[in-house]
Design a protein around this motif. Structure first.
Motif, PDB file in Angstrom:
ATOM      1  N   LYS A 143       0.835  -1.205   0.000  1.00 28.86           N
ATOM      2  CA  LYS A 143       0.000   0.000   0.000  1.00 28.86           C
ATOM      3  C   LYS A 143       0.870   1.255   0.000  1.00 28.86           C
ATOM      4  O   LYS A 143       1.845   1.344   0.744  1.00 28.86           O
ATOM      5  CB  LYS A 143      -0.907   0.010   1.234  1.00 28.86           C
ATOM      6  CG  LYS A 143      -1.815  -1.206   1.357  1.00 28.86           C
ATOM      7  CD  LYS A 143      -2.617  -1.185   2.652  1.00 28.86           C
ATOM      8  CE  LYS A 143      -3.487  -2.412   2.793  1.00 28.86           C
ATOM      9  NZ  LYS A 143      -4.249  -2.405   4.067  1.00 28.86           N
ATOM     10  N   HIS A 144       0.495   2.186  -0.870  1.00 25.60           N
ATOM     11  CA  HIS A 144       1.169   3.482  -0.928  1.00 25.60           C
ATOM     12  C   HIS A 144       0.220   4.467  -1.590  1.00 25.60           C
ATOM     13  O   HIS A 144      -0.568   4.097  -2.482  1.00 25.60           O
ATOM     14  CB  HIS A 144       2.477   3.382  -1.723  1.00 25.60           C
ATOM     15  CG  HIS A 144       3.337   4.605  -1.641  1.00 25.60           C
ATOM     16  ND1 HIS A 144       3.173   5.692  -2.485  1.00 25.60           N
ATOM     17  CD2 HIS A 144       4.354   4.935  -0.805  1.00 25.60           C
ATOM     18  CE1 HIS A 144       4.072   6.618  -2.181  1.00 25.60           C
ATOM     19  NE2 HIS A 144       4.803   6.187  -1.168  1.00 25.60           N
ATOM     20  N   LYS A 145       0.299   5.727  -1.188  1.00 18.51           N
ATOM     21  CA  LYS A 145      -0.642   6.728  -1.699  1.00 18.51           C
ATOM     22  C   LYS A 145      -0.518   6.958  -3.200  1.00 18.51           C
ATOM     23  O   LYS A 145      -1.452   7.423  -3.851  1.00 18.51           O
ATOM     24  CB  LYS A 145      -0.463   8.044  -0.946  1.00 18.51           C
ATOM     25  CG  LYS A 145       0.928   8.656  -1.091  1.00 18.51           C
ATOM     26  CD  LYS A 145       1.065   9.918  -0.252  1.00 18.51           C
ATOM     27  CE  LYS A 145       2.449  10.535  -0.387  1.00 18.51           C
ATOM     28  NZ  LYS A 145       2.603  11.745   0.454  1.00 18.51           N
ATOM     29  N   LYS A 146       0.662   6.645  -3.777  1.00 23.86           N
ATOM     30  CA  LYS A 146       0.874   6.884  -5.208  1.00 23.86           C
ATOM     31  C   LYS A 146       0.356   5.749  -6.092  1.00 23.86           C
ATOM     32  O   LYS A 146       0.361   5.868  -7.316  1.00 23.86           O
ATOM     33  CB  LYS A 146       2.362   7.094  -5.491  1.00 23.86           C
ATOM     34  CG  LYS A 146       2.911   8.423  -4.999  1.00 23.86           C
ATOM     35  CD  LYS A 146       4.348   8.589  -5.455  1.00 23.86           C
ATOM     36  CE  LYS A 146       4.906   9.948  -5.032  1.00 23.86           C
ATOM     37  NZ  LYS A 146       6.314  10.129  -5.496  1.00 23.86           N
ATOM     38  N   MET A 147      -0.045   4.643  -5.494  1.00 28.91           N
ATOM     39  CA  MET A 147      -0.441   3.496  -6.314  1.00 28.91           C
ATOM     40  C   MET A 147      -1.655   2.801  -5.714  1.00 28.91           C
ATOM     41  O   MET A 147      -2.010   2.989  -4.543  1.00 28.91           O
ATOM     42  CB  MET A 147       0.720   2.496  -6.415  1.00 28.91           C
ATOM     43  CG  MET A 147       1.043   1.797  -5.116  1.00 28.91           C
ATOM     44  SD  MET A 147       2.376   0.583  -5.288  1.00 28.91           S
ATOM     45  CE  MET A 147       2.296  -0.230  -3.686  1.00 28.91           C
ATOM     46  N   PHE A 154       7.317  -1.978  -9.525  1.00 26.22           N
ATOM     47  CA  PHE A 154       6.793  -0.955  -8.615  1.00 26.22           C
ATOM     48  C   PHE A 154       7.237   0.449  -9.031  1.00 26.22           C
ATOM     49  O   PHE A 154       6.622   1.438  -8.635  1.00 26.22           O
ATOM     50  CB  PHE A 154       7.233  -1.241  -7.174  1.00 26.22           C
ATOM     51  CG  PHE A 154       6.425  -2.310  -6.490  1.00 26.22           C
ATOM     52  CD1 PHE A 154       5.184  -2.022  -5.941  1.00 26.22           C
ATOM     53  CD2 PHE A 154       6.911  -3.602  -6.390  1.00 26.22           C
ATOM     54  CE1 PHE A 154       4.435  -3.001  -5.302  1.00 26.22           C
ATOM     55  CE2 PHE A 154       6.167  -4.595  -5.761  1.00 26.22           C
ATOM     56  CZ  PHE A 154       4.927  -4.302  -5.216  1.00 26.22           C
ATOM     57  N   LYS A 155       8.316   0.523  -9.822  1.00 25.22           N
ATOM     58  CA  LYS A 155       8.763   1.843 -10.289  1.00 25.22           C
ATOM     59  C   LYS A 155       7.695   2.514 -11.148  1.00 25.22           C
ATOM     60  O   LYS A 155       7.540   3.734 -11.123  1.00 25.22           O
ATOM     61  CB  LYS A 155      10.061   1.701 -11.099  1.00 25.22           C
ATOM     62  CG  LYS A 155      11.302   1.388 -10.273  1.00 25.22           C
ATOM     63  CD  LYS A 155      12.514   1.338 -11.183  1.00 25.22           C
ATOM     64  CE  LYS A 155      13.788   1.046 -10.399  1.00 25.22           C
ATOM     65  NZ  LYS A 155      14.978   0.974 -11.278  1.00 25.22           N
ATOM     66  N   ARG A 156       6.967   1.686 -11.917  1.00 30.84           N
ATOM     67  CA  ARG A 156       5.928   2.245 -12.785  1.00 30.84           C
ATOM     68  C   ARG A 156       4.776   2.833 -11.977  1.00 30.84           C
ATOM     69  O   ARG A 156       3.986   3.625 -12.496  1.00 30.84           O
ATOM     70  CB  ARG A 156       5.399   1.166 -13.733  1.00 30.84           C
ATOM     71  CG  ARG A 156       6.414   0.707 -14.762  1.00 30.84           C
ATOM     72  CD  ARG A 156       5.774  -0.088 -15.869  1.00 30.84           C
ATOM     73  NE  ARG A 156       5.264  -1.365 -15.416  1.00 30.84           N
ATOM     74  CZ  ARG A 156       5.960  -2.493 -15.409  1.00 30.84           C
ATOM     75  NH1 ARG A 156       7.215  -2.494 -15.851  1.00 30.84           N
ATOM     76  NH2 ARG A 156       5.441  -3.610 -14.993  1.00 30.84           N
ATOM     77  N   SER A 157       4.684   2.442 -10.718  1.00 31.07           N
ATOM     78  CA  SER A 157       3.641   2.984  -9.843  1.00 31.07           C
ATOM     79  C   SER A 157       4.085   4.257  -9.141  1.00 31.07           C
ATOM     80  O   SER A 157       3.325   4.835  -8.368  1.00 31.07           O
ATOM     81  CB  SER A 157       3.243   1.933  -8.798  1.00 31.07           C
ATOM     82  OG  SER A 157       2.753   0.762  -9.412  1.00 31.07           O
ATOM     83  N   GLY A 158       5.319   4.671  -9.389  1.00 30.18           N
ATOM     84  CA  GLY A 158       5.808   5.922  -8.806  1.00 30.18           C
ATOM     85  C   GLY A 158       6.663   5.760  -7.575  1.00 30.18           C
ATOM     86  O   GLY A 158       7.109   6.760  -6.990  1.00 30.18           O
ATOM     87  N   LYS A 206       3.346   0.288   3.226  1.00 28.56           N
ATOM     88  CA  LYS A 206       2.773  -0.590   4.237  1.00 28.56           C
ATOM     89  C   LYS A 206       2.393  -1.907   3.584  1.00 28.56           C
ATOM     90  O   LYS A 206       2.016  -1.942   2.408  1.00 28.56           O
ATOM     91  CB  LYS A 206       1.561   0.064   4.894  1.00 28.56           C
ATOM     92  CG  LYS A 206       1.928   1.228   5.814  1.00 28.56           C
ATOM     93  CD  LYS A 206       0.727   1.683   6.646  1.00 28.56           C
ATOM     94  CE  LYS A 206       1.151   2.774   7.636  1.00 28.56           C
ATOM     95  NZ  LYS A 206       0.017   3.194   8.503  1.00 28.56           N
ATOM     96  N   LEU A 207       2.500  -2.973   4.353  1.00 31.38           N
ATOM     97  CA  LEU A 207       2.171  -4.296   3.860  1.00 31.38           C
ATOM     98  C   LEU A 207       1.044  -4.879   4.701  1.00 31.38           C
ATOM     99  O   LEU A 207       1.131  -4.932   5.930  1.00 31.38           O
ATOM    100  CB  LEU A 207       3.398  -5.222   3.913  1.00 31.38           C
ATOM    101  CG  LEU A 207       4.624  -4.739   3.122  1.00 31.38           C
ATOM    102  CD1 LEU A 207       5.794  -5.701   3.295  1.00 31.38           C
ATOM    103  CD2 LEU A 207       4.297  -4.583   1.648  1.00 31.38           C
TER     104      LEU A 207
END
Length: 347
Positions: free
Chosen positions: A95-99, A135-139, A147-148
């Protein structure tokens, strides 16, 4: 071959349609082969990179790394060496706000084990993770916080690993202590498996399997390969049938010409060889155009599509398609051999 080339030049539209058909079929087969290779690679890329020969799992895990748990008592009875290492697998949601929330495989490793040593900048402390480069493509970038699952703990991204996937899901590398926390298991469970660089590794109270056995039992892996194999096989059969039909129709249309050639003393064997060489030439031209179409298509397809072109696999498929084209040309041979110069000319 000379007669075949002259005929192709004279009947450009007719033979152009056959070439276009072969080119389109080869293009479709090459794309399907690339997809099969790409999806297969995304199922096994991480496992292949671990460089182990055998793996020990819980006897009740059904050859499934995710379902296996090994206790400290079982591990202590194994007398492990530097050729063995512990690893744990857990399904997580990153989980991350950018993706968007992303399903992933968390792989916990011993930092001094042979697998971790082969991974550049492997985390040495709890809370640090390495991510698959998708994951780089997700920013996400180095230093990002993720978070996991629903854990309140925040994990720090310290780097990325190229092409690290299992079952098409991206891999997140971290420590075994973090694996225990994410797997939510008691302290006496230390790992999911013991990987060994020995082929004959024996593990008391555990079941030992080869790397290929573990891969073959990945959920959906064999079914996926069988599906793509059947699709490619059917396309090869279809190309053989279409080529046979085209060659038969063209042969019927040329019976009068064949009769004239026979009357001039040209043997039937020459006409048969000409038909086969013509099919070979059409197949080669069609394959070249199909390869060019595949290359252009690969440039336009987004990187999120799992295409991977293995040269040997593409050569094999191209060879089989060429064989199918040649076999298709054998269909009208009986008709050519039965040509009666007197009847054909008289008719």
């Amino acid at each position: 071959m000379y007669l075949a080339i002259k005929e192709i030049k004279r009947e450009k539209l007719r033979y152009g349609m056959i070439i276009a058909m072969i080119a389109l079929i080869s293009w479709l087969i090459f794309i399907l082969t690339g997809l099969a290779q790409g999806l297969g690679n995304q199922n096994t890329a991480a496992i292949d990179s671990w460089n182990f020969k055998s793996i020990a799992l819980n006897k009740d895990a059904d050859v499934n790394l995710r379902q296996s748990l090994i206790t400290s008592e079982q591990i202590s009875a194994l007398h492990l060496t530097k050729k063995e290492t512990l690893l744990g697998q857990a399904s997580v949601v990153a989980k991350h706000k950018k993706m968007k929330n992303t399903s992933a495989n968390f792989i916990g490793l011993e930092k001094n084990g042979f697998i971790a040593k082969d991974i550049k900048n492997f985390p040495t402390k709890s809370g640090d993770v390495l991510l698959d480069d998708s994951f780089k493509r997700s920013g996400l970038r180095k230093g990002s916080k993720i978070k996991l699952n629903s854990e309140g703990k925040t994990f720090t991204v310290i780097g990325f690993v190229d092409d690290a996937k299992i079952n098409i899901s991206p891999v997140i590398y971290g420590t075994l202590s973090d694996w225990q926390s994410l797997r939510n298991v008691p302290e006496n469970f230390k790992a999911s498996a013991v990987a060994s660089q020995k082929e004959g590794f024996e593990a008391k109270d555990l079941s030992t399997y080869s790397k290929q056995k573990l891969i073959d039992n990945l959920p959906g892996y064999e079914a996926q390969n069988a599906t793509f194999g059947l699709m490619i096989g059917f396309l090869l059969v279809i190309s053989l049938i279409i080529m046979g039909v085209f060659q038969y129709i063209i042969t019927i249309q040329k019976l009068a010409n064949f009769a004239v050639l026979r009357a001039q003393g040209i043997p039937s064997s020459f006409l048969v060889k000409n038909t086969i060489s013509q099919a070979f030439l059409l197949g080669v031209i069609g394959l070249v155009l199909g390869t060019l179409l595949t290359f252009i298509c690969s440039l336009a397809i987004p990187s999120s599509v799992p295409l991977k072109f293995e040269p040997l696999a593409m050569l094999l498929v191209g060879f089989l398609l060429l064989i199918a084209a040649i076999l298709g040309s054998l269909v009208p041979i009986r008709t050519i051999l039965k040509v009666d110069p007197a009847n054909a000319i008289g008719g």
